[in-house]
Design a protein around this motif. Structure first.
Motif: not given
Length: 184
Positions: A67, A118, A121-122, A124-125, A127-128, A138, A178
């Motif tokens: 990525t 996204l 699956g390459r 990750s964000l 999102t928490d 996201a 990130w």
């Protein structure tokens, strides 16, 4: 027709171009023009998007490419694309050009690229966020990057002699930790 509208838009603001002018430069009839676009501006955006989509297809669909490497290489090629069409982007992204046009086109293109990463699956964000739907977070993160990238390009092309190193220095300093990184 793409070559004709790109050449004309490098010389003249696209809003001043006529269908007749573009058709004449492309050596096609006006009816042929209208089979592909309704305005010179629409044809210009289609021509620029065709190049950008080619970059995305070449680089983001290669499963063997990591990525970060894909983002770095795609960024380099997008910058080369912008520099090839610098007069067009300087006019199309100017403050008085409004939020539509090339700004919206680039933002949607970058948003689409990020969504593809996204979905593959390459990417990750973060999102928490307490109390927030992770899908909404996201989407906000992807829009932040896409539209922020257009903003950096907009400022970068105002430099007297924009080059990839200058963009990388600005973007690398401003992009969130990130996000996939260019070398900082």
């Amino acid at each position: 027709m793409f070559a004709a509208v790109l050449a004309l838009a490098a010389e003249t603001p696209v809003e001043q171009l006529s269908v007749t002018e573009v058709a004449r430069r492309a050596d096609v009839h006006r009816s042929t023009f209208y089979e592909h676009a309704s305005t010179p501006d629409g044809l210009l955006r289609a021509a620029l998007l065709a190049e950008l989509d080619g970059l995305r297809a070449d680089l983001l669909h290669d499963p063997g490419r990591g990525t970060d490497a894909a983002v770095v290489e795609t960024t380099r090629r997008v910058l080369e694309h912008v520099l090839r069409h610098l007069p067009v982007y300087r006019r199309g992204l100017a403050d008085d050009a409004g939020a539509g046009g090339l700004h919206a086109m680039l933002g949607e293109h970058f948003l689409g690229s990020s969504r593809q990463l996204l979905e593959q699956g390459r990417l990750s964000l973060p999102t928490d966020v307490p109390g927030a739907d992770p899908d909404v977070v996201a989407d906000a993160a992807l829009r932040l990057i896409a539209l922020g990238t257009v903003g950096v390009i907009r400022s970068w092309i105002d430099l007297p002699d924009p080059d990839a190193a200058a963009f990388t220095a600005i973007y690398g300093r401003l992009v969130p930790d990130w996000w996939s990184q260019l070398d900082r």
